[in-house]
Scaffold this motif. Sequence first.
Motif, mmCIF file in Angstrom:
data_model
loop_
_atom_site.group_PDB
_atom_site.id
_atom_site.type_symbol
_atom_site.label_atom_id
_atom_site.label_comp_id
_atom_site.label_asym_id
_atom_site.label_seq_id
_atom_site.Cartn_x
_atom_site.Cartn_y
_atom_site.Cartn_z
ATOM 1 N N ASP A 179 0.805 -1.223 0.000
ATOM 2 C CA ASP A 179 0.000 0.000 0.000
ATOM 3 C C ASP A 179 0.837 1.271 0.000
ATOM 4 O O ASP A 179 0.295 2.370 -0.139
ATOM 5 C CB ASP A 179 -0.977 0.007 1.181
ATOM 6 C CG ASP A 179 -0.290 -0.082 2.541
ATOM 7 O OD1 ASP A 179 0.898 -0.495 2.592
ATOM 8 O OD2 ASP A 179 -0.924 0.244 3.563
ATOM 9 N N ARG B 120 -3.412 1.677 9.780
ATOM 10 C CA ARG B 120 -2.783 0.394 10.084
ATOM 11 C C ARG B 120 -1.494 0.606 10.867
ATOM 12 O O ARG B 120 -0.870 1.671 10.821
ATOM 13 C CB ARG B 120 -2.517 -0.421 8.821
ATOM 14 C CG ARG B 120 -1.395 0.073 7.923
ATOM 15 C CD ARG B 120 -0.953 -1.020 6.963
ATOM 16 N NE ARG B 120 -0.004 -0.555 5.955
ATOM 17 C CZ ARG B 120 1.308 -0.451 6.162
ATOM 18 N NH1 ARG B 120 1.847 -0.745 7.344
ATOM 19 N NH2 ARG B 120 2.098 -0.027 5.177
ATOM 20 N N SER C 260 6.024 -8.990 3.517
ATOM 21 C CA SER C 260 5.012 -9.348 2.532
ATOM 22 C C SER C 260 5.547 -10.535 1.734
ATOM 23 O O SER C 260 6.552 -11.136 2.097
ATOM 24 C CB SER C 260 4.672 -8.164 1.632
ATOM 25 O OG SER C 260 5.772 -7.816 0.816
ATOM 26 N N HIS D 291 -0.769 -6.403 -5.452
ATOM 27 C CA HIS D 291 -1.300 -5.230 -4.770
ATOM 28 C C HIS D 291 -0.364 -4.028 -4.697
ATOM 29 O O HIS D 291 -0.822 -2.956 -4.284
ATOM 30 C CB HIS D 291 -1.707 -5.611 -3.342
ATOM 31 C CG HIS D 291 -2.727 -6.708 -3.276
ATOM 32 N ND1 HIS D 291 -3.973 -6.607 -3.860
ATOM 33 C CD2 HIS D 291 -2.662 -7.935 -2.697
ATOM 34 C CE1 HIS D 291 -4.653 -7.720 -3.634
ATOM 35 N NE2 HIS D 291 -3.891 -8.546 -2.940
ATOM 36 N N ASN D 292 0.904 -4.153 -5.080
ATOM 37 C CA ASN D 292 1.779 -2.987 -4.938
ATOM 38 C C ASN D 292 1.267 -1.846 -5.814
ATOM 39 O O ASN D 292 1.070 -2.024 -7.028
ATOM 40 C CB ASN D 292 3.224 -3.331 -5.305
ATOM 41 C CG ASN D 292 4.180 -2.193 -4.964
ATOM 42 O OD1 ASN D 292 4.175 -1.151 -5.607
ATOM 43 N ND2 ASN D 292 4.998 -2.395 -3.949
ATOM 44 N N ILE D 293 1.058 -0.702 -5.204
ATOM 45 C CA ILE D 293 0.405 0.403 -5.920
ATOM 46 C C ILE D 293 1.268 0.974 -7.043
ATOM 47 O O ILE D 293 0.746 1.683 -7.909
ATOM 48 C CB ILE D 293 -0.006 1.521 -4.945
ATOM 49 C CG1 ILE D 293 1.218 2.091 -4.213
ATOM 50 C CG2 ILE D 293 -1.061 1.021 -3.963
ATOM 51 C CD1 ILE D 293 0.922 3.309 -3.351
ATOM 52 N N HIS E 232 2.515 -3.359 -9.448
ATOM 53 C CA HIS E 232 1.737 -4.596 -9.566
ATOM 54 C C HIS E 232 1.764 -5.091 -11.005
ATOM 55 O O HIS E 232 2.103 -4.349 -11.943
ATOM 56 C CB HIS E 232 0.306 -4.386 -9.082
ATOM 57 C CG HIS E 232 -0.447 -3.331 -9.832
ATOM 58 N ND1 HIS E 232 -0.961 -3.527 -11.092
ATOM 59 C CD2 HIS E 232 -0.768 -2.048 -9.500
ATOM 60 C CE1 HIS E 232 -1.573 -2.443 -11.513
ATOM 61 N NE2 HIS E 232 -1.464 -1.513 -10.567
#
Length: 286
Positions: A168, A211, A217, A225-227, A230
Amino acid sequence: MKPNINAFFDSATWTVSYVVFDEPGGCCAIIDPVLDYDPKASRTSTRSADKLIAFIDEQRLSVEWILETHAHADHLSSADYLRDRLGGTIGIGSNIPVVQETFKKIFNLGDAFIPDGHHFDHLFTEDELFQVGKLTAKAISVSGHTPADTAYQFDDAIFVGDTLFMPDIGTARADFPGGDARQLFKSIQKLLVFPPETRLFMCHDYPPVNRAAAWQSTVAQQRLHNIHVHDGINENEFVTMRNKRDATLEMPNLLLPSIQVNIRAGKLPPVETNGVAYFKIPVNLI
């Protein structure tokens, strides 16, 4: 043999240091240790490093390596202090002379500073294998954030330094002197071709408010999911994004003191005739 891994998070610099070991009573490597620094008073302390020492003593470990993933720009390294206390060999990627040469010019360090990497005990070449007790490890060149970034693989675990962050958050910046966004993309792809279950351990986390800090990871999670990188993001898209984003970022708070220590493998600048060490602060340069 799978490694035992203990992480230490420094909330002041958002840095994660690691002790990687084969077994209690065995051998270990320390990765990216922090030397605490108060920029207001320009004072160092060893609180973070002493936590590593306490754990290593508790587990009855012998330190074989102190590994730097790169010459950090956001925290000072305690590698020299730890080597004095615990022994071990300080290692970094073989391109560190390129980084040293760049910052020798920026800080005008003069003839006394020779940018040949001799400040470190060992310079790792690409895919070089080395031992930590019963563990076999491999150095992986992941340049781009800096020319000397190196990841360290222990079986199914890879310590990625400043390449990837948690999915994220994305990826590291590439606008420091010697950085290259295109090379960073290529280095990240070297990591993302490992098996999906491969564990990736970050050097930093900058968590959003919703969070807690995290630093582990998997390849599968990053690819999904890597912004920033990905699956489906191509090299040109990444470079455009990274360059545009980097142009908006401020310099790290500890960039100037950190680099002067970290290109010396954790040593402070040499003391002057009055017995005091000084950091140099270039004006209107960076």
